[in-house]
Write a protein that holds these residues in place. Structure first.
Motif, short mmCIF file in Angstrom:
data_model
loop_
_atom_site.label_atom_id
_atom_site.label_comp_id
_atom_site.label_asym_id
_atom_site.label_seq_id
_atom_site.Cartn_x
_atom_site.Cartn_y
_atom_site.Cartn_z
N ASP A 298 41.89 -9.31 -23.37
CA ASP A 298 40.99 -10.22 -24.08
C ASP A 298 41.56 -10.54 -25.45
O ASP A 298 42.35 -9.76 -26.01
CB ASP A 298 39.60 -9.61 -24.23
CG ASP A 298 38.55 -10.66 -24.59
OD1 ASP A 298 38.77 -11.86 -24.28
OD2 ASP A 298 37.53 -10.29 -25.19
N HIS B 93 40.20 -12.63 -29.20
CA HIS B 93 39.19 -13.40 -29.94
C HIS B 93 39.78 -13.83 -31.27
O HIS B 93 40.62 -13.14 -31.86
CB HIS B 93 37.92 -12.58 -30.18
CG HIS B 93 37.04 -12.51 -28.98
ND1 HIS B 93 36.02 -13.42 -28.74
CD2 HIS B 93 37.03 -11.66 -27.93
CE1 HIS B 93 35.42 -13.12 -27.60
NE2 HIS B 93 36.01 -12.05 -27.08
N HIS C 93 35.70 -5.69 -24.15
CA HIS C 93 35.79 -6.71 -23.11
C HIS C 93 37.00 -6.47 -22.19
O HIS C 93 36.91 -6.65 -20.97
CB HIS C 93 35.87 -8.11 -23.72
CG HIS C 93 34.62 -8.52 -24.46
ND1 HIS C 93 34.49 -9.71 -25.12
CD2 HIS C 93 33.44 -7.85 -24.62
CE1 HIS C 93 33.28 -9.77 -25.67
NE2 HIS C 93 32.63 -8.65 -25.39
MG MG Z 1 35.81 -11.47 -24.97
#
Ligand code: MG
Length: 158
Positions: free
Chosen positions: A10, A12, A44
């Motif tokens: 993941d 971000h 995540h």
């Molecule tokens: Mg995420």
């Protein structure tokens, strides 16, 4: 003994006016991660590793960003739900290993707290969770501190 392995990734974007939450821990920093939930990239990645091990799809399918229900969600709550899917099928976590890529801040002082928090959420021992932190050597978007990324693998047994 049956075993299954899964991996997750993941990323971000970093922005001002957001908390930096990684592994369920609020880490003091000038920037935080932008996302629909609390944008905890490490948690995540671990969720996707758990889902991947059982070919259950990805977190986008369970917690779609289009669903207002998950706005600002605590990712530990989401992780607990994903873990329940694993347990419902009779599987247990053998271990999880992960890498967080962040140019800043220094994550080493927070790794122990992250392992404890994730272990509590998953009701496993902190010794079953590996978390490593590395920089991106100032290369690319991660190196320019535009975001933070995480990779995770999970080994399940039954
Ligand atoms: Mg995420």
């Amino acid at each position: 003994m049956n075993i299954r392995i899964g991996n997750g990734y993941d990323i971000h974007r970093l922005t001002t006016d957001r908390k930096l939450i990684l592994g369920g821990v609020d880490i003091p920093h000038t920037h935080g991660l932008l996302g629909h939930s609390d944008a905890d990239a490490l948690t995540h990645a671990i969720m996707d590793a758990l889902l991947g091990a059982l070919s259950l799809g990805d977190i986008g399918g369970y917690f779609p960003p289009s669903d207002p229900q998950w706005a600002g969600a605590d990712s530990q709550v989401l992780l607990k739900q994903v873990h329940q899917l694993v347990r419902d099928r009779g599987w247990h976590i053998s271990n999880i290993d992960s890498v967080v890529i962040a140019e800043r801040p220094k994550l080493k002082p927070h790794i122990s707290a992250m392992r404890d928090r994730l272990a509590t959420t998953l009701t496993i021992a902190p010794e079953q969770i590996g978390i490593k932190a590395t920089t991106h050597e100032k290369l690319g978007p991660l190196g320019r501190e535009e975001g933070i990324a995480a990779y995770a693998v999970a080994l399940l047994q039954k």
